[in-house]
Design an enzyme around this catalytic site. Structure first.
Site, short mmCIF file in Angstrom:
data_model
loop_
_atom_site.label_atom_id
_atom_site.label_comp_id
_atom_site.label_asym_id
_atom_site.label_seq_id
_atom_site.Cartn_x
_atom_site.Cartn_y
_atom_site.Cartn_z
N ASP A 11 0.86 -1.18 0.00
CA ASP A 11 0.00 0.00 0.00
C ASP A 11 0.90 1.24 0.00
OD1 ASP A 11 -1.80 -2.07 0.49
OD2 ASP A 11 -3.00 -0.89 1.88
N LYS A 26 -10.41 0.19 -2.43
CA LYS A 26 -10.29 0.01 -0.98
C LYS A 26 -10.58 1.31 -0.25
CE LYS A 26 -6.95 -1.29 2.64
NZ LYS A 26 -5.57 -1.80 2.92
N LYS A 39 -7.02 3.35 -3.41
CA LYS A 39 -7.43 3.35 -2.01
C LYS A 39 -7.64 4.78 -1.55
CE LYS A 39 -5.40 2.05 2.50
NZ LYS A 39 -4.23 1.36 3.14
#
Length: 337
Positions: free
Chosen positions: A174, A273, A237
């Protein structure tokens, strides 16, 4: 009022293989930066806000349907600990919870097989501990990287951090983008940065954290989403969870529609996400409804949708116990660790 039939058996199906995008989807190779597409991005903010304001009231699932949705939600959680006082013991307990997220007696009462969360998300320093603790479970380790959460460490160190996390066994990375590239409209710089991060990840899948609460406008969110997908992001995300504003329904709608647009244009499905601030089971149901309506059932799977959460699981488990027993239990009966 419509309900969506996610039958209970599907919630735990194929949990040992349904974690990573490459299991089901050709991986997004990216494309050349197309500034015409980026600059064409428009967002009708009032329309987005109206759509999101009506969603919780228009979509309600009850009883068995609700339980099935909540079980599905568990398989999509990136169970997360990103605290300065993390210890190896805490991470091992978190991993044990990821492998057995719901008490066995609750699953037995529902006639469900064992399920797991989608991943465990930790800082680089805890990757090896998590990999060891999850050995044999099929649950991937996700590492936050590139100077998380601000993304302001020296660039070569951000790249090196990715390399080290992949070497330590992380299957998902991430990364945080440089917000200044978005705020100044330097889309080429954002593309180049994301492209190098993607290449450095190798076989590990990359989630691009936009830090949407710091991007200034929904139009910037739409543009940044497109650039990161063009550069090869496997997921986009919302947030690090450390901003003052994290995942919201309006931001999610804009990003989801960017995902839909990219798929229509390229044929590659990108994961989504939302992270930060999603702590209640009822909120998870709203997000799943939004995904179903905007992207369809194909995205209702851990290889294309994840919740970034640390406390969501506890509330979902309490709701499931209520479904089975008719009574709410104390939160300590569902402790994460």
């Amino acid at each position: 009022m419509s309900t969506t039939d996610l039958s209970v058996p599907t919630a735990g199906a194929d949990t040992e293989t349904a974690h990573l995008p490459q299991v089901h989807e050709p991986r997004n190779p990216g494309m050349e930066l197309d500034l015409d597409i980026v600059e064409r991005q428009r967002v009708n903010t009032s329309a987005v806000e109206r759509r999101c304001a009506t969603l919780p009231g228009r979509r309600s699932v009850k009883k068995d349907h609700q339980a099935a949705w909540l079980l599905k939600a568990i398989t999509m959680i990136d169970l997360t600990t990103l605290a300065g006082d993390d210890t190896a013991g805490r991470v091992r307990r978190l991993c044990a919870k990821a492998a057995h997220p719901v008490r066995a007696d609750i699953l037995d009462a529902m006639g469900m097989p064992a399920i797991t969360t989608g991943a465990v998300c930790v800082y680089h320093d805890m990757v090896e501990t998590a990999v060891e603790a999850l050995d044999g479970t099929g649950i991937p380790v996700a590492a936050v990287s590139t100077g998380f959460p601000a993304g302001l460490s020296p660039y070569h160190l951000r790249v090196k951090e990715i390399e080290e996390s992949v070497k330590a066994g992380a299957k998902e990375i991430d990364i945080v983008i440089s917000r200044r590239h978005v705020l100044t409209g330097n889309w080429q710089a954002l593309y180049n940065e994301m492209r190098e991060f993607r290449a450095t990840c190798g076989e590990a899948h990359v989630k691009a954290i936009l830090a949407t609460g710091e991007l200034g406008s929904l139009r910037n969110v739409a543009k940044a989403s497109q650039v990161c997908m063009m550069a090869g992001a496997d997921f986009i995300k919302t947030s690090t969870g450390k901003e003052s504003v994290n995942a919201t329904l309006p931001v999610s709608l804009v990003m989801i529609r960017a995902v839909r647009d990219y798929y229509a244009r390229t044929g590659y499905r990108i994961g989504y996400k939302p992270a930060g601030g999603i702590s209640k089971a009822k909120d998870a149901l709203v997000y799943l409804s939004l995904i179903k309506e905007e992207l369809g059932d194909h995205w209702l799977s851990p290889h294309l949708f994840r919740f970034g959460a640390s406390s969501l699981l506890g509330d979902i488990e309490r709701q499931l116990e209520h479904h089975v027993t008719g009574q709410y239990s104390a939160s300590w009966r569902h402790a994460i660790g």
